[in-house]
Design an enzyme around this catalytic site. Structure first.
Site, PDB file in Angstrom:
ATOM      1  CD  GLU A 127      -3.214  -0.962   2.143  1.00 18.18           C
ATOM      2  OE1 GLU A 127      -2.914   0.019   3.147  1.00 18.18           O
ATOM      3  OE2 GLU A 127      -4.008  -1.987   2.175  1.00 18.18           O
ATOM      4  CG  HIS A 248      -8.401   6.634   1.962  1.00 21.90           C
ATOM      5  ND1 HIS A 248      -8.276   6.632   0.690  1.00 21.90           N
ATOM      6  CD2 HIS A 248      -7.924   5.588   2.510  1.00 21.90           C
ATOM      7  CE1 HIS A 248      -7.891   5.192   0.706  1.00 21.90           C
ATOM      8  NE2 HIS A 248      -7.439   4.703   1.719  1.00 21.90           N
ATOM      9  NE  ARG A 297      -3.998   5.633   3.450  1.00 26.33           N
ATOM     10  CZ  ARG A 297      -4.680   4.735   4.337  1.00 26.33           C
ATOM     11  NH1 ARG A 297      -5.013   5.292   5.441  1.00 26.33           N
ATOM     12  NH2 ARG A 297      -5.112   3.263   4.044  1.00 26.33           N
ATOM     13  CG  HIS A 358      -9.343   7.087   6.121  1.00 21.55           C
ATOM     14  ND1 HIS A 358     -10.584   6.040   6.131  1.00 21.55           N
ATOM     15  CD2 HIS A 358      -8.455   6.459   6.154  1.00 21.55           C
ATOM     16  CE1 HIS A 358     -10.088   4.974   6.255  1.00 21.55           C
ATOM     17  NE2 HIS A 358      -8.533   4.978   6.274  1.00 21.55           N
ATOM     18  NE  ARG A 393      -4.438   5.379   9.646  1.00 24.67           N
ATOM     19  CZ  ARG A 393      -4.920   4.373   8.695  1.00 24.67           C
ATOM     20  NH1 ARG A 393      -4.264   3.341   8.717  1.00 24.67           N
ATOM     21  NH2 ARG A 393      -5.902   4.728   7.840  1.00 24.67           N
TER      22      ARG A 393
END
Length: 557
Positions: A127, A248, A297, A358, A393
């Protein structure tokens, strides 16, 4: 330290007693409950909806851990520190990545069924922000649902874990020494109890999840109204880094008027090779970061937002047509189903996406054992700020954080219990009654809070936008006080308590975001577009003043 502020609520009409009360039934809360039971402590789990309806079940991507050949905790640590943009607590991250692999193995031993290859080995994917394939997943894209299933099954088979569902936690109870001694809660007409009650306990663990409902569009469920952070602040606890709310990058765009919980399109889709494109099919992430679509992100969300602004577009696209039908059906069945339910077929067309709120990287300030600044009050999962996430994060570190730090809380409580240092507590009734009641805004204030926050304190922020937001929030608080003075207060009920919690956490978030005059991680200031390590490579600590107003103070460097 005594609780100085509390929600306006009826006097508790019933009382229950346990050793450890855990608020929240996601991966963090259930892991605490199961592990304190192993130490011989009684546990009670209080959850706002049904046991399996928290944020954990919505997690699609998976759990990050250095389990693959050639991968190491040190490499996982490096990726986490880079994503956190300079304000991670490195020792907390080291705890996460070194204890994480065994925590995942224990989760498997507890019954969680992760996807495996033909050789029987657990499958790993990538990811954003990860340089290795280290994400374990279940059901293709239903990891959270599988983890929740396994933990709920384990909890339900333990007769010494008492469950209270459909319960909104209200405020902390303390003893004469300021030690947590339980909490008040309201059970919403379901189960054996009803109305406002009190749970007396030797220790209190908050695992209430996030605060995504403070914004109009979020991936969080409707129950994520910041209840844990609000309770902790009212109890005198400190919060840290509330300004770092991760948006997100790829949330299914359902139209300009869509509100509430929005369907997430997992980062794992990009991990498997899907491309971000504009309406002309241009891959705009190429050349912006070495990892292109798999950049952290915050970088991807900003790039999408900039492209939308430059083109006057309401959304961008995620193109996975080259996967083919078979891969969509087997690797991403959940995403395929909700896309098709909304009239989009990812097999034949790109998916319209836009960023949405998110994950709260900040939260209640804790040490590496989950202890807050109020003795006897612990926090873990998204509600806590362990220092692991920093300003942004890293993908799939959240479920791992819930596992690792929940186990550490349980170990700390077990050690105290074994040493005879976890005695029964007597609630200081006088102090509880003396705490200042918080005026409740009407339930319709929720929509106004969300509108204000999305417009002025969302993915793009400036001094002017946040001043407007702060003024709007202050007006809502003043209106609530006015109605109390006029003897026309809002009725104390779930909707008004939730509105009060949202108003508090929104005000606290804006206070912190207005202070941080730089752009770092998921905090993006249009008026301060550069990262400023000289002044801002540190945390912001938020507490309440005697009058109940949030104030944020930079941590000493």
């Amino acid at each position: 330290m005594s609780v100085t502020h509390r929600l306006t609520a009826p006097t508790p009409g019933w009382t229950a007693t346990t050793d450890v009360v855990v608020v929240g039934s996601g991966v963090a809360g259930l892991t605490v409950a199961l592990n304190v039971r192993k130490a011989g402590l009684r546990a009670m789990v209080v959850t706002k909806a049904m046991l399996d309806e928290g944020s954990t079940r919505w997690a699609q991507g998976g759990v990050a851990a250095a389990l693959g050949e050639g991968d190491t905790p040190e490499q996982h640590l490096d990726d986490t520190l880079v994503a956190g943009a300079g304000v991670c607590d490195e020792e907390a991250v080291r705890t996460l990545v070194t204890e994480g692999p065994d925590a995942v193995r224990r989760l498997i031993a507890a019954g969680a069924l992760f996807d495996r290859g033909e050789d029987g080995e657990v499958l790993l994917t990538r990811e954003g922000g990860h340089h290795r394939r280290r994400i374990v997943h279940a059901g293709g894209d239903a990891t959270g649902a599988e983890i929740s299933r396994a933990l709920v099954a384990a909890v339900r088979t333990d007769p010494d874990i008492e469950l209270i569902e459909h319960a909104l936690v209200l405020d902390l109870l303390t003893d004469a020494d300021g030690h947590a001694a339980g909490l008040t809660l309201h059970v919403m007409g379901e189960g054996q109890r009803d109305g406002v009650g009190a749970v007396r306990a030797r220790a209190v663990v908050l695992a209430t999840g996030g605060m995504g409902q403070v914004f109009s569009a979020t991936t969080n469920p409707a129950v994520s109204t910041g209840d844990g952070v609000a309770l902790a602040l009212r109890a005198g606890a400190a919060a840290t880094d509330l300004e770092f709310v991760q948006f997100h990058p790829t949330v299914l765009w359902l139209g300009p008027d869509a509100e509430g919980q929005q369907p997430l399109v997992s980062e794992a889709v990009r991990g498997e090779g899907a491309h971000l494109v504009d309406a002309d099919g241009v891959r705009f992430m190429v050349g912006q970061h070495e990892l292109a679509e798999l950049a952290p992100r915050d970088i991807v969300a900003k790039a999408i937002t900039r492209r939308m602004q430059a083109q006057g577009a309401e959304h961008m696209f995620l193109d996975g047509r080259h996967f083919g039908a078979e891969m969509w059906e087997h690797r991403f069945p959940t995403i395929l189903a909700f896309c098709r339910a909304n009239g989009i077929d990812p097999v034949t067309e790109p998916i319209p996406i836009a960023p949405a709120a998110h994950f709260a990287s900040g939260g209640i300030r804790t040490d590496r054992h989950g202890r807050t600044t109020v003795p006897g009050l612990y926090a873990c999962g998204e509600v806590a700020c362990t220092g692991v996430h920093g300003a942004n994060r890293l993908a799939s570190n959240s479920l791992l954080e819930g596992l690792v730090f929940a186990e550490r809380i349980a170990a700390d409580l077990a050690e105290l219990h074994a040493a005879g240092e976890l005695p029964e507590r007597t609630v200081d009734v006088t102090a509880a009654r003396a705490a200042r009641p918080v005026p409740l805004p009407p339930s319709e204030a929720r929509a106004e809070i969300q509108r204000l926050m999305s417009r002025g304190a969302g993915i793009l922020r400036s001094a002017a936008s946040m001043a407007d937001t702060a003024a709007g929030l202050a007006l809502l608080a003043e209106q609530a006080r006015f109605h109390v003075a006029e003897e026309k207060p809002a009725d104390p009920r779930v909707e008004t308590w939730e509105a009060a919690n949202l108003l508090l956490v929104a005000t606290a978030l804006v206070a912190a975001a207005a202070q941080r005059e730089e752009t770092r991680g998921c905090h993006w200031r249009e008026d301060f577009p550069e990262r400023d390590d000289a002044h801002w490579r540190r945390h912001l600590i938020t507490t309440l003043t005697a009058s109940g107003d949030p104030v944020s103070t930079p941590e000493e460097q």
